[in-house]
Design a protein around this motif. Structure first.
Motif, mmCIF file in Angstrom:
data_model
loop_
_atom_site.group_PDB
_atom_site.id
_atom_site.type_symbol
_atom_site.label_atom_id
_atom_site.label_comp_id
_atom_site.label_asym_id
_atom_site.label_seq_id
_atom_site.Cartn_x
_atom_site.Cartn_y
_atom_site.Cartn_z
ATOM 1 N N UNK A 35 9.448 67.145 50.087
ATOM 2 C CA UNK A 35 8.376 66.598 50.922
ATOM 3 C C UNK A 35 8.466 65.088 50.839
ATOM 4 N N UNK A 36 8.365 64.422 51.991
ATOM 5 C CA UNK A 36 8.520 62.968 52.023
ATOM 6 C C UNK A 36 7.491 62.357 52.951
ATOM 7 N N UNK A 37 6.938 61.242 52.531
ATOM 8 C CA UNK A 37 5.973 60.548 53.390
ATOM 9 C C UNK A 37 6.143 59.031 53.254
ATOM 10 N N UNK A 38 5.815 58.332 54.330
ATOM 11 C CA UNK A 38 5.811 56.871 54.287
ATOM 12 C C UNK A 38 4.602 56.362 53.490
ATOM 13 N N UNK A 39 4.785 55.247 52.783
ATOM 14 C CA UNK A 39 3.675 54.571 52.096
ATOM 15 C C UNK A 39 3.669 53.104 52.507
ATOM 16 N N UNK A 40 2.602 52.407 52.151
ATOM 17 C CA UNK A 40 2.476 50.993 52.525
ATOM 18 C C UNK A 40 3.251 50.065 51.598
ATOM 19 N N UNK A 41 3.654 50.586 50.419
ATOM 20 C CA UNK A 41 4.364 49.752 49.439
ATOM 21 C C UNK A 41 5.865 49.961 49.568
ATOM 22 N N UNK A 42 6.656 48.885 49.823
ATOM 23 C CA UNK A 42 8.107 49.039 49.941
ATOM 24 C C UNK A 42 8.732 49.642 48.679
ATOM 25 N N UNK A 43 9.767 50.453 48.881
ATOM 26 C CA UNK A 43 10.465 51.063 47.754
ATOM 27 C C UNK A 43 10.369 52.576 47.789
ATOM 28 N N UNK A 44 11.199 53.219 46.975
ATOM 29 C CA UNK A 44 11.268 54.682 46.929
ATOM 30 C C UNK A 44 10.692 55.164 45.599
ATOM 31 N N UNK A 45 9.743 56.076 45.687
ATOM 32 C CA UNK A 45 9.065 56.593 44.491
ATOM 33 C C UNK A 45 9.133 58.119 44.488
ATOM 34 N N UNK A 46 9.448 58.689 43.314
ATOM 35 C CA UNK A 46 9.342 60.143 43.167
ATOM 36 C C UNK A 46 7.985 60.443 42.550
ATOM 37 N N UNK A 47 7.115 61.085 43.330
ATOM 38 C CA UNK A 47 5.756 61.357 42.874
ATOM 39 C C UNK A 47 5.705 62.587 41.974
ATOM 40 N N UNK A 48 6.517 63.598 42.319
ATOM 41 C CA UNK A 48 6.420 64.858 41.589
ATOM 42 C C UNK A 48 7.717 65.658 41.724
ATOM 43 N N UNK A 49 8.081 66.375 40.652
ATOM 44 C CA UNK A 49 9.175 67.358 40.709
ATOM 45 C C UNK A 49 8.625 68.661 40.141
ATOM 46 N N UNK A 76 20.793 50.917 56.450
ATOM 47 C CA UNK A 76 20.175 50.639 57.764
ATOM 48 C C UNK A 76 19.333 49.356 57.726
ATOM 49 N N UNK A 77 19.415 48.644 56.591
ATOM 50 C CA UNK A 77 18.729 47.364 56.425
ATOM 51 C C UNK A 77 17.207 47.500 56.583
ATOM 52 N N UNK A 78 16.662 48.516 55.906
ATOM 53 C CA UNK A 78 15.215 48.742 55.958
ATOM 54 C C UNK A 78 14.629 48.895 54.553
ATOM 55 N N UNK A 79 14.917 47.929 53.687
ATOM 56 C CA UNK A 79 14.376 47.967 52.332
ATOM 57 C C UNK A 79 12.876 47.644 52.306
ATOM 58 N N UNK A 80 12.311 47.311 53.479
ATOM 59 C CA UNK A 80 10.871 47.077 53.592
ATOM 60 C C UNK A 80 10.086 48.388 53.665
ATOM 61 N N UNK A 81 10.794 49.492 53.837
ATOM 62 C CA UNK A 81 10.137 50.797 54.001
ATOM 63 C C UNK A 81 9.676 51.342 52.649
ATOM 64 N N UNK A 82 8.473 51.919 52.635
ATOM 65 C CA UNK A 82 7.949 52.586 51.438
ATOM 66 C C UNK A 82 7.999 54.094 51.616
ATOM 67 N N UNK A 83 8.552 54.789 50.611
ATOM 68 C CA UNK A 83 8.721 56.246 50.710
ATOM 69 C C UNK A 83 8.276 56.913 49.414
#
Length: 310
Positions: A35-49, A76-83
């Motif tokens: 499951x994946x969702x966009x967040x307002x904070x840039x960077x990739x976070x694993x919330x739960x396994x 894709x030069x989108x390190x501003x994206x939060x996931x």
């Protein structure tokens, strides 16, 4: 553009006996979900396994799913994206069924969908290989390519990467049994000889060519004759309890061919129908039970679709 998504990615059978590091196919079950969702904070976070019994890292740099998503976003030069990612392990870890591959592929398929399919599914293969490199120290594609593309896949070359989808004969089923013993991929790889006799190499080339030809020609007999491995299986099969007896049970009860899935301990048989596949897994599980080994069985047609949005 969607803000969230849930994706399933299938398990895979890599090597396919004679095709070490170059052949693989996907199956309908088991598999993993992301499951994946966009967040307002840039960077990739694993919330739960879930489903991993605490074995997998939540650190985004060390987890195959998040690390490959990071590579994708950088590309894709989108390190501003939060996931934010939730990984649901629905398949056994260290089973030889491409566990890390399924997770990685689900994550990459998810982020690519959320970003509007900026890359083709085939273009995701190198990013998935980065995940495999993290998981087992070597970025091979014979798990991730079929998990992404579905069906049978041939990795003709790694440098440059050249991945080819192969046809699957109608009615083909995979009968998979996972004996619950530990065979780490790194250990299994270290057992393989670095030098081989030319006569053995010639046999292996002939079998790989025969297996690919059999898939194109819908020739089950040719596929069966070609499913022989003179290089890797003789060494790796030592690590799998009851291997020769399971082979005998498969071949005497209608299997087209039989072998180790990936680096093991899972084994698989290809069959012409579901009934034969179920009979073989039942007999193999009964044998493993006799020698006090628990096991899981999975029976499915070859998966032609690859990952899917749930």
């Amino acid at each position: 553009m969607k803000n969230s998504i849930k994706v399933f990615a299938p398990a895979t059978v890599a090597n396919v006996v004679c095709g070490f590091d170059v052949l693989g196919f996907a199956v309908n079950e088991p598999g993993d979900e992301v499951e994946m969702r966009f967040t307002d904070t840039p960077g990739v976070v694993i919330k739960q396994i879930t489903g991993d019994e605490g074995r997998l890292p939540l650190d985004a740099e060390k987890n195959t799913v998040s690390a490959s998503v990071q590579h994708y976003l950088k590309h894709i030069n989108r390190l501003d994206v939060g996931v934010e990612i939730e990984l649901h392990k629905k398949m056994p870890i260290g089973s030889g069924l491409g566990s890390s591959s399924a997770s990685t592929v689900a994550g990459l398929f998810a982020i690519n969908k959320l970003m509007g399919d900026l890359l083709t599914v085939k273009e995701l293969v190198p990013f998935a290989m980065k995940g495999e490199e993290l998981a087992c120290g070597y970025g091979h594609a014979d798990n991730v390519a079929p998990a992404l593309l579905g069906g049978f896949v041939l990795v003709r070359s790694y440098e440059p990467l050249d991945v080819i989808s192969l046809p699957t004969p109608a009615g083909m089923y995979a009968a998979i049994v996972y004996p619950e013993v530990d065979v780490p991929t790194k250990d299994a790889r270290q057992m393989i000889r670095s030098k081989v006799a030319l006569s053995d190499a010639v046999k292996q080339w002939g079998n790989v060519a025969g297996l690919v030809s059999g898939l194109f020609m819908n020739d089950f007999d040719l596929i069966g004759r070609s499913m022989q491995d003179v290089l890797v299986e003789p060494v790796r099969s030592i690590l799998i309890p009851g291997f020769e007896e399971m082979r005998k049970l498969a071949t005497e009860n209608g299997a087209i061919g039989f072998g180790i899935s990936g680096s093991g301990p899972s084994v698989f048989a290809l069959t012409k129908d579901e009934e034969t596949a179920r009979k073989i897994t039942k007999l193999q599980q009964q044998h493993l039970h006799k020698i006090n080994i628990n096991s899981k069985a999975f029976v499915s047609p070859v998966n032609a679709e690859g990952p899917s949005v749930i």
